[in-house]
Design a protein around this motif. Sequence first.
Motif, PDB file in Angstrom:
ATOM      1  N   VAL A 147      26.972  36.864  10.324  1.00  0.00           N
ATOM      2  CA  VAL A 147      27.336  38.178   9.824  1.00  0.00           C
ATOM      3  C   VAL A 147      28.661  38.276   9.292  1.00  0.00           C
ATOM      4  O   VAL A 147      29.734  37.619   9.761  1.00  0.00           O
ATOM      5  CB  VAL A 147      27.456  39.252  10.884  1.00  0.00           C
ATOM      6  N   GLY A 148      29.043  38.916   8.032  1.00  0.00           N
ATOM      7  CA  GLY A 148      30.270  39.091   7.502  1.00  0.00           C
ATOM      8  C   GLY A 148      30.757  40.347   7.591  1.00  0.00           C
ATOM      9  O   GLY A 148      29.673  41.160   7.290  1.00  0.00           O
ATOM     10  N   VAL A 149      31.747  40.786   8.458  1.00  0.00           N
ATOM     11  CA  VAL A 149      32.098  42.188   8.582  1.00  0.00           C
ATOM     12  C   VAL A 149      33.229  42.407   7.596  1.00  0.00           C
ATOM     13  O   VAL A 149      34.228  41.846   7.536  1.00  0.00           O
ATOM     14  CB  VAL A 149      32.632  42.386  10.000  1.00  0.00           C
ATOM     15  N   LEU A 150      33.120  43.356   6.519  1.00  0.00           N
ATOM     16  CA  LEU A 150      33.977  43.662   5.635  1.00  0.00           C
ATOM     17  C   LEU A 150      34.996  44.529   5.993  1.00  0.00           C
ATOM     18  O   LEU A 150      34.716  45.743   6.297  1.00  0.00           O
ATOM     19  CB  LEU A 150      33.369  43.979   4.171  1.00  0.00           C
ATOM     20  N   THR A 151      36.225  44.355   6.090  1.00  0.00           N
ATOM     21  CA  THR A 151      37.301  45.178   6.731  1.00  0.00           C
ATOM     22  C   THR A 151      38.175  45.653   5.809  1.00  0.00           C
ATOM     23  O   THR A 151      38.519  44.781   4.815  1.00  0.00           O
ATOM     24  CB  THR A 151      37.766  44.914   8.055  1.00  0.00           C
ATOM     25  N   LEU A 172      29.321  46.632   5.912  1.00  0.00           N
ATOM     26  CA  LEU A 172      30.410  47.293   5.435  1.00  0.00           C
ATOM     27  C   LEU A 172      31.183  47.914   6.207  1.00  0.00           C
ATOM     28  O   LEU A 172      30.633  49.221   6.871  1.00  0.00           O
ATOM     29  CB  LEU A 172      29.818  48.251   4.148  1.00  0.00           C
ATOM     30  N   ALA A 173      32.564  47.706   6.795  1.00  0.00           N
ATOM     31  CA  ALA A 173      33.219  48.470   7.897  1.00  0.00           C
ATOM     32  C   ALA A 173      34.564  48.632   7.375  1.00  0.00           C
ATOM     33  O   ALA A 173      35.626  48.885   8.307  1.00  0.00           O
ATOM     34  CB  ALA A 173      33.101  47.510   9.121  1.00  0.00           C
ATOM     35  N   GLY A 174      34.820  49.070   6.359  1.00  0.00           N
ATOM     36  CA  GLY A 174      36.011  49.136   5.643  1.00  0.00           C
ATOM     37  C   GLY A 174      36.265  50.563   5.410  1.00  0.00           C
ATOM     38  O   GLY A 174      37.302  51.015   5.045  1.00  0.00           O
TER      39      GLY A 174
END
Lengths: 374, 400
Positions: B56-60, B12-14
């Motif tokens: 890896v999914g990075v949610l932005t 979670l990077a948003g």
Amino acid sequence: MNENTNVLGLIFANMHDHTVVDLTKERTMGSILFGGRYRLIDFPLSNMVNSGISEVGVITKSNYQSLLDHLGSGREWDLARKKGGLHLLPPFGHVGSGIYRGRLEALYGVWQFVKNSPAEYVLLSDCDIITSIDYEKVIKQHIDSLADITVVYGKSILSMEQAVNSTVLSVNDDDRIFDILLNPQISGACNVSLNMFVLSKEFLKNIVLSAASRNQYSFERDVLQAHIKDYKIMGYMHEGYFSKIDSISNYYKANIALLNHEIREKLFIDKAPIYTKIRDNAPVKYGLDSNVKNSLIADGCIIEGTVENSILFRGVKVAKGATIKNSILMQDTVIGQKCDINYVITDKKVMIGNFRLLTGSQYYPLYVGKGATI
Amino acid sequence: MYIKKDCVAMLLAGGQGSRLYALTQNMAKPAVPYGGKYRIIDFPLSNCINSGIDTVGVLTQYQPLVLHDYIGTGQPWDLDNIHGGVHSLPPFQTALGAQWYKGTANAIYQNISFVDRYDPEYVIILSGDHIYKMDYSKMLNYHKKTEADATIAVLDVSLEEASRFGIMITDDNDKIVDFEEKPKEPRSTLASMGIYIFTWKKLRKYLIDNENDETASKDFGKDIIPNMLKDNQKLVAYHFDGYWKDVGTIDSLWEANMDLLNPNIPLDLYDPTWKIYSRNPIMPPQYIGNDATVENSMISEGCVINGNIDFSIIFAGVTIEQGAVVRDSIIMPGSVIKSGAVIEYSIVGEDCVIEEYATIGARPETISDKSEWGVAVVGHNVTVSEGAKVLPKQIISENI
């Protein structure tokens, strides 16, 4: 930077190995460590890439494991390409070839590769010159002057020892080269060849094939010198800073020269960076009692002692109370407590125990071989 | 064709990271520089690859440009795999319209199809706000061994600190029996680290149920975990005892950097068996000049140091001129500190220019009213003019 698909770069990784035998014992000239984080080949390779050359062949001969490890796919130089990119060219043996004796034989051995390149021009370079040079200008002059061969040279004051390992040119006012001395016994101000040459592929093909049929292998002697009158051989004067690695003491000097701000500005230009292999080291850590002056320190070092007028490569450790002066410590060197090190070059992974005293001299730095423990 | 994965990570990077003020004006919190050459996101990404998780999914969502550029193909972390690798997942438009990520659970919900492609048994949920080194494979093994539906990594914190965290109440077998978000009177000191492993089939169901509940806030801490507890699912606590730090505020970001200079703090960036990877600058080695003094500091490539540095973290390509003083401070990439400038207890952002004799921040002992004191911050790309002053606790994001 525009893509210069019209030029093929060829780098000779093993040329001049014999001038620095200590450093090339387990590696090629091109993979000698330099300037804290580089290898010599990073300079010609980065210069080519920065000049828009996107296809480069690296010609090797022997001891090339470290070179292959360093270059990998060429990604760090942006040369992992589908079109062009980096090509490693170890000796390729077939009848009448194999380990080559000189530049022409080496080229003959890799001719299939050169032939298959779509490039019209070929730029040859060795790895013994540390410089930042825009090859686009060299190639433009080569084309504009209708030269058969263009030789890049710089002005330098040579000592007798340096001249013996150099090619010295006489150039007239129109940049035409009219005399060439190979390994002369002279000294003083000279036009010294930087061992970078531009030719059209067609012209190169003729001289390589003709040399092969005559058992000739020296480009300098059998082509440049022998045909100085009938070929149009032009000089390109490179005005930028350069240093030539042709002995261990000049290797030392060329490294220490990087402590000079002006020289660093001339070599490490923002728009023309020198690329090298990445090692993912942490930043340098300076301890509570560290005392560092006038030194170049690469990532991953941990410094708890005193360092002056020195170059420290990646991952060097200097323990408390140790004093390093005027020295070059290559990758992963470990210096124990209260050591006193002056005018020393340590190769990779040297371990120096506590309380050791090592001293060389300015003109003859003490060299400690790879992996040694003292 | 997708190859089945045992475990997929969703990062979670948003988040905006609004409590970092000027430092997150133009970039999401996970992209904030840390530790001389890293960005915060390097830690979870490196932990993933070092733990054998290669998808890896990075949610932005918030200000993703710097973050997307930084992640790129994932090559610096060795996450540019043919099967798997790192994927930036910003919100997107569907046939039903466009939606922002409305909460942590909703962000994963909207990317169920991404996870489903790899048909994983487990999903690990991470956030891009923390500095720590952790072997997720050990936690995953624990999750498998205990046959849990969800495993939550916990850290034992002091009782005073506990009210800042989500707190887990466990039984003797580390089974979670209750969960409290930032309790005033904590019943336990086991703080959630924001790291969850779920059995994917279970989580998938809870995400869909949560999405269909219109009153829900679509958040892991507020909905998913309490809902699973309510249904008597098996949630277990996984104890972690290494270094872990939330860097959500100016003070904690400053402290987390300074922790790197403390020999008693167990965060070793020089350990070759657990490297933290990052996008490396292409710059020559740092030069320490004749007039420089450098002690107890970390300095990165391309710096030219002629001033005096003590207890500081200096990022790549920083110039510190002769006579400048930098103490107890963090100077981010590309900034120039001119002669005579004094920087104390401060964070200076990327590409700033601090002109001659400017002063930024001050030592706490020079301020009599301690409530007036705090770390001073100069935002990214700011010029502080000659002789200008940035007071302690002051945060500036425009030239002065």
